[in-house]
Scaffold this motif. Structure first.
Motif, PDB file in Angstrom:
ATOM      1  N   ILE A 142       0.863  -1.188   0.000  1.00 36.97           N
ATOM      2  CA  ILE A 142       0.000   0.000   0.000  1.00 36.97           C
ATOM      3  C   ILE A 142       0.896   1.233   0.000  1.00 36.97           C
ATOM      4  CG2 ILE A 142      -1.692   1.316   1.364  1.00 36.97           C
ATOM      5  CD1 ILE A 142      -2.202  -1.610   2.647  1.00 36.97           C
ATOM      6  N   THR A 143       0.528   2.227  -0.803  1.00 32.26           N
ATOM      7  CA  THR A 143       1.233   3.517  -0.793  1.00 32.26           C
ATOM      8  C   THR A 143       0.239   4.595  -0.395  1.00 32.26           C
ATOM      9  OG1 THR A 143       2.794   2.819  -2.506  1.00 32.26           O
ATOM     10  CG2 THR A 143       2.492   5.192  -2.208  1.00 32.26           C
ATOM     11  N   ILE A 144       0.634   5.401   0.580  1.00 37.09           N
ATOM     12  CA  ILE A 144      -0.187   6.511   1.055  1.00 37.09           C
ATOM     13  C   ILE A 144       0.562   7.810   0.771  1.00 37.09           C
ATOM     14  CG2 ILE A 144      -1.272   7.607   3.071  1.00 37.09           C
ATOM     15  CD1 ILE A 144      -2.558   4.920   2.541  1.00 37.09           C
ATOM     16  N   GLU A 145      -0.060   8.700   0.041  1.00 36.82           N
ATOM     17  CA  GLU A 145       0.515  10.028  -0.223  1.00 36.82           C
ATOM     18  C   GLU A 145       0.289  10.880   1.028  1.00 36.82           C
ATOM     19  OE1 GLU A 145       1.833  11.195  -3.246  1.00 36.82           O
ATOM     20  OE2 GLU A 145       1.465   9.389  -4.419  1.00 36.82           O
ATOM     21  N   THR A 146       1.360  11.371   1.627  1.00 38.63           N
ATOM     22  CA  THR A 146       1.228  12.083   2.902  1.00 38.63           C
ATOM     23  C   THR A 146       1.174  13.602   2.766  1.00 38.63           C
ATOM     24  OG1 THR A 146       3.605  12.214   3.325  1.00 38.63           O
ATOM     25  CG2 THR A 146       2.463  10.218   4.079  1.00 38.63           C
ATOM     26  N   ASP A 147       1.551  14.122   1.610  1.00 40.00           N
ATOM     27  CA  ASP A 147       1.554  15.580   1.441  1.00 40.00           C
ATOM     28  C   ASP A 147       0.153  16.146   1.640  1.00 40.00           C
ATOM     29  OD1 ASP A 147       4.238  15.500   0.872  1.00 40.00           O
ATOM     30  OD2 ASP A 147       4.001  15.772  -1.281  1.00 40.00           O
TER      31      ASP A 147
END
Length: 163
Positions: A142-147
């Protein structure tokens, strides 16, 4: 529940998010950097200065592979993906990549004095992020964009996947 491993570049929020996520999921929390410092009985900055990065990476591998695969949220160091054996080990785990832009990382770490690689003026950190990005993506489920997201928003996203 199987352990969840958080990966990402330094300053991506792995420790902050990991602690909150563990509370929300009612799991234990571990930080590989904390475990390295306990194992070596010295700060990471000191390990780099006295023993070098290779010794640190050896300790990092030792600590990573000794973690439990059940009941933990585990924040890893930003360079955990530098070694192939770590990537191979993590590729079979529940890995979440906290993807953070260079601009956000640079802003968060402006005043940081504790990260030896960040302090090393001879290293191009932006290039290092670019290189590691593909390694993080390769092992992450899973990839979560944190910006432009707060900690609670990020934790809620991950929680909704694993609850």
């Amino acid at each position: 529940m199987k352990s969840i491993f958080l990966v990402g570049f330094m300053g991506s929020g792995k420790s902050t998010i990991g602690k909150q996520l563990a509370k929300k999921l009612k799991l234990n929390y571990l930080d590989t950097d904390d475990l390295i410092e306990q194992t070596a009985n010295k700060k990471i900055k000191t390990i780099f200065a006295e023993d070098g990065e290779n010794v640190f990476r050896d300790l990092e591998h030792q600590v990573l592979t000794s973690t439990s695969d059940l009941g933990y949220v585990i924040s890893t160091g930003g360079g955990i993906v530098e070694r192939q054996e770590n990537r191979a080990w993590l590729s079979t785990k529940q890995v979440v990549y906290l993807k953070t832009s260079w601009e956000t990382i640079n802003e968060r770490l402006q005043a940081d004095q504790d990260r030896p690689i960040w302090q090393d003026q001879s290293r191009d950190k932006q290039l290092l992020l670019t290189k590691r990005d593909s390694l993080y993506r390769d092992i992450a489920k899973i990839t979560i964009e944190t910006d432009n997201q707060g900690v609670d928003q990020i934790v809620d996203q991950i929680y909704s996947i694993f609850e």
